[in-house]
Design a protein around this motif. Structure first.
Motif, PDB file in Angstrom:
ATOM      1  N   THR A   1      34.330  75.265  44.309  1.00 57.67           N
ATOM      2  CA  THR A   1      33.091  74.520  43.912  1.00 57.67           C
ATOM      3  C   THR A   1      32.822  74.503  42.328  1.00 57.67           C
ATOM      4  OG1 THR A   1      31.970  75.446  45.569  1.00 57.67           O
ATOM      5  CG2 THR A   1      30.402  74.560  43.871  1.00 57.67           C
ATOM      6  N   LEU A   2      33.392  75.536  41.604  1.00 59.42           N
ATOM      7  CA  LEU A   2      33.376  75.805  40.002  1.00 59.42           C
ATOM      8  C   LEU A   2      34.265  74.961  39.591  1.00 59.42           C
ATOM      9  CD1 LEU A   2      32.655  79.430  40.054  1.00 59.42           C
ATOM     10  CD2 LEU A   2      31.036  77.753  39.319  1.00 59.42           C
ATOM     11  N   LYS A   3      35.537  74.779  40.028  1.00 60.79           N
ATOM     12  CA  LYS A   3      36.624  74.005  39.534  1.00 60.79           C
ATOM     13  C   LYS A   3      36.045  72.681  39.715  1.00 60.79           C
ATOM     14  CE  LYS A   3      40.625  76.873  39.366  1.00 60.79           C
ATOM     15  NZ  LYS A   3      41.843  77.207  39.762  1.00 60.79           N
ATOM     16  N   ALA A   4      35.419  72.195  40.728  1.00 62.25           N
ATOM     17  CA  ALA A   4      35.176  70.813  40.991  1.00 62.25           C
ATOM     18  C   ALA A   4      33.911  70.526  39.965  1.00 62.25           C
ATOM     19  CB  ALA A   4      34.742  70.615  42.269  1.00 62.25           C
ATOM     20  N   LYS A   5      33.190  71.342  39.325  1.00 63.44           N
ATOM     21  CA  LYS A   5      31.961  71.206  38.568  1.00 63.44           C
ATOM     22  C   LYS A   5      30.942  70.307  39.689  1.00 63.44           C
ATOM     23  CE  LYS A   5      33.846  70.874  34.079  1.00 63.44           C
ATOM     24  NZ  LYS A   5      33.933  69.811  32.851  1.00 63.44           N
ATOM     25  N   ASP A   6      30.444  70.949  40.562  1.00 62.56           N
ATOM     26  CA  ASP A   6      29.656  70.311  41.680  1.00 62.56           C
ATOM     27  C   ASP A   6      28.182  70.534  41.121  1.00 62.56           C
ATOM     28  OD1 ASP A   6      28.117  69.242  43.640  1.00 62.56           O
ATOM     29  OD2 ASP A   6      29.443  70.529  45.206  1.00 62.56           O
ATOM     30  N   THR A   7      27.740  69.243  40.538  1.00 63.65           N
ATOM     31  CA  THR A   7      26.427  68.905  39.998  1.00 63.65           C
ATOM     32  C   THR A   7      25.261  68.717  40.983  1.00 63.65           C
ATOM     33  OG1 THR A   7      26.876  66.832  39.520  1.00 63.65           O
ATOM     34  CG2 THR A   7      27.498  68.462  37.727  1.00 63.65           C
TER      35      THR A   7
END
Length: 315
Positions: free
Chosen positions: A234-240
């Protein structure tokens, strides 16, 4: 898991630098001190990880970003990692540089869970607010309560103490003009901040001698009760879609190393907590540098040496 690979004869130096919060002189002095206390050839090739929160509170956010942006050209053999802190996330949200939610939803969906705080926190309602991520609205808002009882000082404009950031770009707090005056270079820097960084083969001094570990750098930490792999993804994908990213802004829930990471030696390094805390492989490097009278600190690996902007080091 046994590590049967011998340690390299020359151990790479890793510098992790805590929250800067708009204090350019502290940053310059800290950098100078790191240069003084690390062997020149080691410093030249060091991995330098900035742990986030470059803006707000201090008076010179704009100059701090200029300094950070200049590092790769001034120190081409170093590797630089710029983590996103919760303040940087909110600044980027206001400027509209965050990636769009992956499911195609609108940023205004992030308001719902926290709408009961809108009036007290005085969320931003100016130009372009209609589809702004929650944290951008909180960041540029005008807090109705002026005194921060937890910190014992007045808020600087918003819950994020963002007024000095606006002023460092020459515009009043809460002004939509900030979107126009922040340079493209600064917007790109904020857009490119990573939410997490993983590094293999980092060495650290322990009671049993030098140990080779994996290192995870994240502004606040990882949640102890959620699967680590899912969090990292989730953090690598930058889930806004997430209104409040715990790994960037959490407190107690991200303080400890998740149990599953204790099976193989993993260092977790963070800033955020206004504490200097070194316990085993959990490193929290933020000595409260966002407050005028507190230093900006860094830790150097493998030695675990703490360096501050206030140290008087002789070259």
């Amino acid at each position: 898991m046994e590590d049967n690979n011998p340690l390299p004869t020359k151990l790479r130096v890793v510098c992790c630098i805590g929250d800067i919060h708009g204090y350019i002189t502290k940053l310059q002095n800290l950098w100078s001190n790191l240069e003084s206390c690390i062997n020149p050839s080691d410093f030249e090739t060091a991995l330098v990880i900035f742990l986030g929160d470059y803006c707000d509170r201090g008076p010179e956010t704009s100059k701090v970003l200029d300094f950070l942006i200049s590092l790769p050209s001034k120190y081409p053999k170093q590797s630089h990692v710029f983590l996103c802190g919760n303040h940087d996330f909110a600044f980027g949200a206001f400027l509209g540089v965050l990636p769009s939610p992956p499911d195609g939803s609108e940023f205004c969906e992030t308001w719902k869970e926290y709408e009961m705080n809108e009036e007290r926190e005085g969320w931003y309602k100016g130009e372009s607010f209609e589809n702004m991520h929650l944290q951008g609205r909180r960041w540029a808002g005008n807090h109705t309560v002026k005194f921060n009882a937890v910190k014992g000082i007045d808020y600087k404009g918003s819950i994020y103490d963002a007024a000095p950031t606006f002023e460092s770009y020459g515009v009043p707090h809460g002004s939509a003009d900030l979107m126009k005056v922040v340079t493209d270079e600064h917007k790109k820097f904020l857009a490119n901040l990573v939410w997490i960084h993983e590094e293999d083969n980092v060495t650290i001094k322990t009671e049993e001698g030098i140990k080779r570990c994996k290192l995870i750098a994240v502004h606040a930490g990882l949640e102890k009760n959620k699967p680590v792999e899912q969090q990292i993804k989730t953090l690598k994908a930058k889930d806004t879609r997430i209104p409040k990213v715990a790994a960037l802004s959490g407190r107690k829930d991200v303080w400890e190393i998740p149990q599953e990471l204790t099976k193989t030696p993993t260092i977790i390094v963070s800033g955020h907590h206004a504490k200097l805390h070194i316990e085993g492989l959990r490193l929290v490097i933020d000595q409260g540098g966002g407050f005028e009278d507190q230093p900006v600190a860094a830790i150097v690996l493998p030695s675990l040496e703490i360096v501050r902007d206030t140290d008087h080091l002789v070259k």
